[in-house]
Design a protein around this motif. Sequence first.
Motif, mmCIF file in Angstrom:
data_model
loop_
_atom_site.group_PDB
_atom_site.id
_atom_site.type_symbol
_atom_site.label_atom_id
_atom_site.label_comp_id
_atom_site.label_asym_id
_atom_site.label_seq_id
_atom_site.Cartn_x
_atom_site.Cartn_y
_atom_site.Cartn_z
ATOM 1 N N GLN A 266 0.896 -1.381 0.016
ATOM 2 C CA GLN A 266 0.194 0.185 0.108
ATOM 3 C C GLN A 266 0.762 1.243 -0.065
ATOM 4 O O GLN A 266 0.583 2.045 -0.707
ATOM 5 N N GLU A 267 1.808 1.201 0.685
ATOM 6 C CA GLU A 267 2.746 2.511 1.088
ATOM 7 C C GLU A 267 3.609 2.741 -0.362
ATOM 8 O O GLU A 267 3.636 4.080 -0.879
ATOM 9 N N ILE A 268 3.816 1.567 -0.969
ATOM 10 C CA ILE A 268 4.413 1.788 -2.624
ATOM 11 C C ILE A 268 3.456 2.731 -3.306
ATOM 12 O O ILE A 268 3.926 3.530 -3.935
ATOM 13 N N GLU A 269 2.386 2.156 -3.407
ATOM 14 C CA GLU A 269 1.142 2.861 -4.259
ATOM 15 C C GLU A 269 0.830 4.434 -3.734
ATOM 16 O O GLU A 269 0.769 5.295 -4.512
ATOM 17 N N PHE A 270 0.954 4.542 -2.494
ATOM 18 C CA PHE A 270 0.805 5.974 -1.770
ATOM 19 C C PHE A 270 2.046 6.955 -2.608
ATOM 20 O O PHE A 270 1.989 7.903 -2.785
ATOM 21 N N ASP A 271 3.193 6.245 -2.569
ATOM 22 C CA ASP A 271 4.359 7.102 -3.016
ATOM 23 C C ASP A 271 4.323 7.195 -4.430
ATOM 24 O O ASP A 271 4.581 8.237 -4.913
ATOM 25 N N ARG A 272 3.996 6.401 -5.052
ATOM 26 C CA ARG A 272 4.269 6.308 -6.690
ATOM 27 C C ARG A 272 3.280 5.791 -7.683
ATOM 28 O O ARG A 272 3.385 5.592 -8.847
ATOM 29 N N GLY A 273 2.060 5.656 -6.977
ATOM 30 C CA GLY A 273 0.959 4.764 -7.525
ATOM 31 C C GLY A 273 0.369 5.877 -8.654
ATOM 32 O O GLY A 273 0.764 7.085 -8.870
ATOM 33 N N GLY A 274 -0.708 5.365 -9.448
ATOM 34 C CA GLY A 274 -1.261 6.068 -10.275
ATOM 35 C C GLY A 274 -2.803 6.630 -9.963
ATOM 36 O O GLY A 274 -3.453 7.116 -11.156
ATOM 37 N N TYR A 275 -3.405 6.172 -8.796
ATOM 38 C CA TYR A 275 -4.480 6.702 -8.371
ATOM 39 C C TYR A 275 -4.364 8.302 -7.449
ATOM 40 O O TYR A 275 -3.309 8.176 -6.812
ATOM 41 N N ILE A 276 -5.400 8.892 -7.612
ATOM 42 C CA ILE A 276 -5.678 9.889 -6.609
ATOM 43 C C ILE A 276 -6.908 9.564 -6.054
ATOM 44 O O ILE A 276 -7.978 9.344 -6.603
ATOM 45 N N ILE A 277 -6.756 8.860 -4.635
ATOM 46 C CA ILE A 277 -8.018 8.616 -3.740
ATOM 47 C C ILE A 277 -8.297 9.564 -2.750
ATOM 48 O O ILE A 277 -7.692 9.627 -1.721
ATOM 49 N N TRP A 278 -9.310 10.577 -3.081
ATOM 50 C CA TRP A 278 -9.506 11.651 -2.241
ATOM 51 C C TRP A 278 -10.535 11.254 -1.132
ATOM 52 O O TRP A 278 -10.514 12.116 -0.027
ATOM 53 N N GLY A 279 -11.295 10.114 -1.276
ATOM 54 C CA GLY A 279 -12.257 10.144 -0.328
ATOM 55 C C GLY A 279 -13.010 8.754 -0.712
ATOM 56 O O GLY A 279 -12.836 8.105 -1.700
ATOM 57 N N PHE A 280 -13.968 8.523 0.419
ATOM 58 C CA PHE A 280 -14.736 7.119 0.370
ATOM 59 C C PHE A 280 -16.186 7.494 0.605
ATOM 60 O O PHE A 280 -16.489 7.959 1.653
ATOM 61 N N PRO A 281 -16.947 7.609 -0.674
ATOM 62 C CA PRO A 281 -18.360 8.239 -0.495
ATOM 63 C C PRO A 281 -19.232 7.106 0.196
ATOM 64 O O PRO A 281 -19.093 6.005 0.134
ATOM 65 N N ASN A 282 -20.341 7.692 1.087
ATOM 66 C CA ASN A 282 -21.357 6.708 1.304
ATOM 67 C C ASN A 282 -22.144 6.326 0.283
ATOM 68 O O ASN A 282 -22.418 7.184 -0.870
ATOM 69 N N SER A 283 -22.819 5.317 0.507
ATOM 70 C CA SER A 283 -23.800 4.781 -0.521
ATOM 71 C C SER A 283 -24.995 5.365 -0.150
ATOM 72 O O SER A 283 -25.554 5.347 0.923
ATOM 73 N N VAL A 284 -25.799 6.151 -1.049
ATOM 74 C CA VAL A 284 -26.792 6.871 -0.549
ATOM 75 C C VAL A 284 -28.066 6.614 -1.751
ATOM 76 O O VAL A 284 -27.953 6.952 -2.803
ATOM 77 N N ASP A 285 -28.778 5.731 -1.216
ATOM 78 C CA ASP A 285 -30.008 5.397 -2.307
ATOM 79 C C ASP A 285 -31.358 5.890 -1.563
ATOM 80 O O ASP A 285 -31.436 6.383 -0.485
ATOM 81 N N ALA A 286 -32.620 5.638 -2.334
ATOM 82 C CA ALA A 286 -33.760 6.285 -1.918
ATOM 83 C C ALA A 286 -34.672 5.276 -2.477
ATOM 84 O O ALA A 286 -34.743 4.787 -3.484
ATOM 85 N N HIS A 287 -35.868 5.046 -1.562
ATOM 86 C CA HIS A 287 -37.060 4.276 -1.976
ATOM 87 C C HIS A 287 -38.317 4.854 -1.396
ATOM 88 O O HIS A 287 -38.354 5.550 -0.577
ATOM 89 N N SER A 288 -39.303 4.374 -1.734
ATOM 90 C CA SER A 288 -40.650 4.522 -1.516
ATOM 91 C C SER A 288 -40.843 4.016 -0.005
ATOM 92 O O SER A 288 -40.255 2.941 0.237
ATOM 93 N N ALA A 289 -41.537 4.451 0.722
ATOM 94 C CA ALA A 289 -42.033 4.318 1.903
ATOM 95 C C ALA A 289 -42.683 2.842 2.004
ATOM 96 O O ALA A 289 -42.712 2.251 3.217
ATOM 97 N N SER A 290 -43.149 2.440 0.928
ATOM 98 C CA SER A 290 -44.133 1.244 0.933
ATOM 99 C C SER A 290 -42.983 0.153 0.654
ATOM 100 O O SER A 290 -43.359 -1.097 0.856
ATOM 101 N N VAL A 291 -41.533 0.226 0.337
ATOM 102 C CA VAL A 291 -40.763 -0.776 -0.005
ATOM 103 C C VAL A 291 -39.934 -1.142 1.492
ATOM 104 O O VAL A 291 -39.493 0.099 2.249
#
Length: 522
Positions: free
Chosen positions: A473-498
């Motif tokens: 993980q630290e190798i990728e942190f130092d020289r990897g190709g990703y910018i990982i800025w955050g971890f989003p919550n999963s936000v969904d929605a549904h009818s109250a009847s579900v």
Amino acid sequence: MTSHNRRKVRLITALAVGTSLLGLAACSSGLTAAPSDSSAMSSPKAGGNLRVGIVGGSAKDSLDAHSPVTHPDQARVIQLYDTLVSYDNDHKVQMALADKVTPSADATTWTVHLRAGLKFSDGKPITAEDVLFTFKRITDPASPMATATSLATLKRDEMTAPDAQTAVFTFSAPFATFPDIAAQYAAGIVPTGYDPKKPVSSGPFVLESFSPGQQSVFVKNPNYWRAGQPYLDKVTIIDFPDDTARVNALLGGQVDAIDQLPLGQVNVVKANPAIKVLESSTGSWLPFTMRVDQEPFNDPKVRQAFRLIVDRKQMVDQVLGGHGTVGNDMYAPLDACYPNNVPQRNQDIAKAKSLLAEAGKSNLSVDLVTSSAAAGLVESAQVFAEQAKAAGVTVNVKKVDPGEFYGDQYLKRTFSQDFWFTRDYLPQTSNSGFANSPYNETHWDDKAWSDLVAKAQATTDEAARCDLIKAAQEIEFDRGGYIIWGFPNSVDAHSASVNGLTPDKSGIPLTSYGFRNAWLAQ
């Protein structure tokens, strides 16, 4: 998000690498059946048609069990095919079609025992021969599927079926994370001779109709193994590439549930008493992807500079509306071996400008390709473009529709984005980290890193494996190709009847149980 043109397998990995393999091996029964994870709601009612709006989709939509492409593809796969093992809401492994999964002492052999009485939707028994066929199909050298890279050490010609309920997998090296791979939603069990155009189901629902890029309709599988499930008679999955149209369909009653609720709409939806918001903290991530084999990102100083451009808290606050957590350019935050001791990387414009100058890339201009394929992608691209101005970098945001985004240019773009659902580290590396991984979007190919990961995959001692994972993980942190800025919550929605939908760390709570737990108030 999966094999060659967006075959995305990016769900959960859950035997947490933190679970001691030696502990499993020491138990005579290995992994055993968990209690049914039925709905927390009381008195589920049978019947009804659940209409669900899912983000994305295109004319390239697929029904193939082992190569889902878009969000709607993933939702379809989960309805049609059950896996040997699966995950609970807390990202922990549990039994599914198998009632026992047992490793040998050195983890080079895994024995899978199927539940008694399993049947496909056509009435044919689900046997060990179907399990072997499934894994041979996934690892076919002529056409490897999404999880094939993860199974690179499988001796596919040496798998055996001692009896109708027992399948034995042999690997060329210790394979500590076999249950993780067997639980991936793109490892669903299919019958011998499987035809993806005429799918036979091992999951809770059976295909009734399929219109690529539009909708798919499923009816209850009469032979499903979970007693009493599914409760619904029918599920209709509708593709919605446009966020506004998807939300309006929910508010207007054209659908009963939607995934990926735009975060700017959360308060509006919450104010409607007829609608419920389903939010889950997850290990999902929305990376910026820099191709390390192309200019300007073939220079690690440029990659480092771009990671220092990002104001991560601003990203989480502005893009996610606070519905998420700050990232540190490393994925798999729910993995027991995640290196929390690595200092948090913060925005440092002066250092970013200095690194760009050293690389001879001051006043750099780059194109960033984005899409509405997942909630937050376009918004994060726009915020990053604004942040980059302070470092003298011009970011030209190029928005394309989801079909084009995951079309022929996917994995070829120099600077782009992606989305991944929750996974532990080792299974994720198999999908995106190696030169032969199906989704190596950064074209990462680092021998020191590869050697560490390969050694970790074969290490059965938990503490030693964690040390190797942290170093990788630290190798990728130092020289990897990703910018990982955050971890989003999963936000969904549904009818109250579900009813029956519950928060889930997978990142896909709306579909992670294939709607088998859902029921409609009559």
